[in-house]
Design an enzyme around this catalytic site. Structure first.
Site, PDB file in Angstrom:
ATOM      1  N   LYS A  38     -16.197  10.084  28.197  1.00 27.22           N
ATOM      2  CA  LYS A  38     -16.663   9.175  27.132  1.00 27.22           C
ATOM      3  C   LYS A  38     -15.573   8.179  26.743  1.00 27.22           C
ATOM      4  CE  LYS A  38     -15.153  12.297  23.495  1.00 27.22           C
ATOM      5  NZ  LYS A  38     -15.509  13.418  22.624  1.00 27.22           N
ATOM      6  N   ARG A 133     -16.282  20.241  12.186  1.00 25.98           N
ATOM      7  CA  ARG A 133     -17.253  19.352  12.796  1.00 25.98           C
ATOM      8  C   ARG A 133     -18.404  20.251  13.228  1.00 25.98           C
ATOM      9  NH1 ARG A 133     -15.763  15.307  17.656  1.00 25.98           N
ATOM     10  NH2 ARG A 133     -16.536  17.056  18.894  1.00 25.98           N
TER      11      ARG A 133
HETATM   12  C1  PLP Z   1     -14.606  14.312  22.924  1.00 27.32           C
HETATM   13  C2  PLP Z   1     -14.754  15.774  23.082  1.00 27.32           C
HETATM   14  C3  PLP Z   1     -13.893  16.475  23.926  1.00 27.32           C
HETATM   15  C4  PLP Z   1     -12.727  15.821  24.633  1.00 27.32           C
HETATM   16  O1  PLP Z   1     -11.766  15.432  23.694  1.00 27.32           O
HETATM   17  P1  PLP Z   1     -10.336  14.869  24.145  1.00 27.32           P
HETATM   18  O2  PLP Z   1      -9.537  14.925  22.907  1.00 27.32           O
HETATM   19  O3  PLP Z   1     -10.573  13.489  24.613  1.00 27.32           O
HETATM   20  O4  PLP Z   1      -9.819  15.751  25.199  1.00 27.32           O
HETATM   21  C5  PLP Z   1     -14.114  17.821  24.092  1.00 27.32           C
HETATM   22  N1  PLP Z   1     -15.121  18.463  23.455  1.00 27.32           N
HETATM   23  C6  PLP Z   1     -15.964  17.824  22.630  1.00 27.32           C
HETATM   24  C7  PLP Z   1     -17.039  18.590  21.949  1.00 27.32           C
HETATM   25  C8  PLP Z   1     -15.809  16.450  22.403  1.00 27.32           C
HETATM   26  O5  PLP Z   1     -16.638  15.815  21.580  1.00 27.32           O
END
Ligand code: PLP
Length: 368
Positions: A38, A133
């Site tokens: 993403k 979250r």
């Molecule tokens: C964005 C996200 C990740 C990855 O996060 P990074 O900090 O970019 O490694 C992993 N798990 C969830 C649920 C996320 O939303």
């Protein structure tokens, strides 16, 4: 295309090296990697590097990115890592192989939709360990949901349990938090009477547990975005020496459109700027400054950019302009010159989402 600006240069060879390095380090600790894409808006040329690597999943928080990747022939299992909206349940089971979940109502809908299209959809149940979250709050809620999926939802497969830390609450993925996760997962295992395939210990912010060699044995999946594409969190914020990681997979290039000697303090009565704020300026006399044809619409936060030319300082930005002080610039700056910038995780998201920004793929390996 190469001569159009602003543009972001993406070095696919360096991206691949970074993927391979993180996957290798994690695998040495028996931890699989879901490559989270993403951060660069799911650009398929980049995702192919993950598809050809040894990572286990390709993951995104955005269903439209995953849908596009599937259409483009990406072969690895796709993981939806933002808990799905009720309204997108049908598409989640059509497009993805696994999703992270924390609502029974959504799970029921996923089960129903999976049944409708004759698929088995895999589930990781999320537990919130304090970051606040997504996730079930407390292991009782988690176990109830797990029993429900295991016993009543025949089109869903409970693959495991996961957590997310270091996001909203900025909570550290300590050994204690990881042990708490394993404990909750083992309670689920006792309740359902079998072993879970995955215990997913978080994102980039959980990588220190691997590097420190103190990740609890049963954690066997991490979902890594930033740690692969930028590694700023590990290298700069936490101070790990990871000289094998390329810090310049993505570079912004923008074009000089004005150069003038001007005062440093605006001339006239200061009211508010184009974003409704009342700014304060220091007077440093007349200095050479330049405008670039790129702005907040493209990258949002000028403070997240670092000029690659020594002596250049970012003074500010409006929607479509970036203003630089070049009085002490070490390189020659002229109309039409291109200035490069080191970017952050959030700038990469914005830049790759901006229709104004050309994406230019480099493969340094073929030049080497
Ligand atoms: C964005 C996200 C990740 C990855 O996060 P990074 O900090 O970019 O490694 C992993 N798990 C969830 C649920 C996320 O939303």
């Amino acid at each position: 295309m190469k001569d159009r600006y602003p543009r972001i240069d993406v070095d696919l060879g360096k991206l691949r090296d970074n993927i391979d390095n993180i996957v290798r380090i994690c695998r040495a600790h028996k931890v699989e990697v879901a490559g989270v894409i993403k951060g660069f808006s799911g650009l398929v040329e980049c995702v192919r590097q993950y598809d050809d690597s040894e990572c286990s999943f390709i993951a995104s928080s955005r269903l439209d990115q995953l849908r596009n990747l599937k259409a483009q022939g990406i072969r690895k299992p796709l993981m939806m890592i933002r808990i799905p909206m009720l309204s997108e349940a049908k598409e989640v089971v059509e497009v993805t192989d696994m999703s992270l979940n924390s609502e029974i109502e959504v799970l029921r809908e996923l089960d129903h939709q999976a049944g409708m299209c004759g698929k088995k959809h895999k589930i990781l149940l999320m537990i919130d360990l304090g970051d606040l979250r997504e996730g079930f709050w407390g292991s009782k809620e988690l176990i109830d949901a797990a029993l429900c999926v295991e016993n009543d939802m025949e089109n869903l497969e409970l693959s495991g349990v996961g957590t997310n830390l270091g996001c909203y609450g900025a909570i550290d993925a300590t050994v204690e938090k990881m042990e708490e996760l394993v404990k909750a997962a083992e309670q689920v295992e006792r309740a359902i009477g079998r072993r879970l395939r995955y215990i997913s210990g978080g994102a980039t912010t959980s990588l220190p547990r691997i590097l420190e060699n103190d990740m609890p044995k049963r954690v066997n999946l991490l979902r890594i975005g930033e740690g692969i594409i930028l590694s700023q969190h590990m290298c700069e914020f936490l101070g790990y020496d990871m000289e094998y990681m390329h810090r310049d997979v993505f570079t912004l290039k923008a074009e000089v459109i004005e150069i003038k000697d001007k005062p440093t303090k605006p001339v006239g009565k200061i009211v508010c700027d184009c974003f409704g704020r009342v700014p304060v300026y220091e007077d440093h006399g007349i200095r050479k400054r330049t405008l670039l044809g790129v702005g907040r619409v493209d990258y949002a936060f000028p403070e997240d950019l670092t000029p690659l030319t020594d002596g250049v300082k970012i003074l500010g930005a409006s929607s479509d302009h970036t203003i630089l002080d070049i009085e002490d610039a070490k390189d020659d700056v002229f109309i039409g010159a291109i200035i490069g910038f080191k970017v952050t995780y959030s700038t990469i998201v914005y830049l790759t989402n901006s229709r104004n920004v050309v994406i230019n793929y480099l493969d340094v390996r073929s030049q080497a």
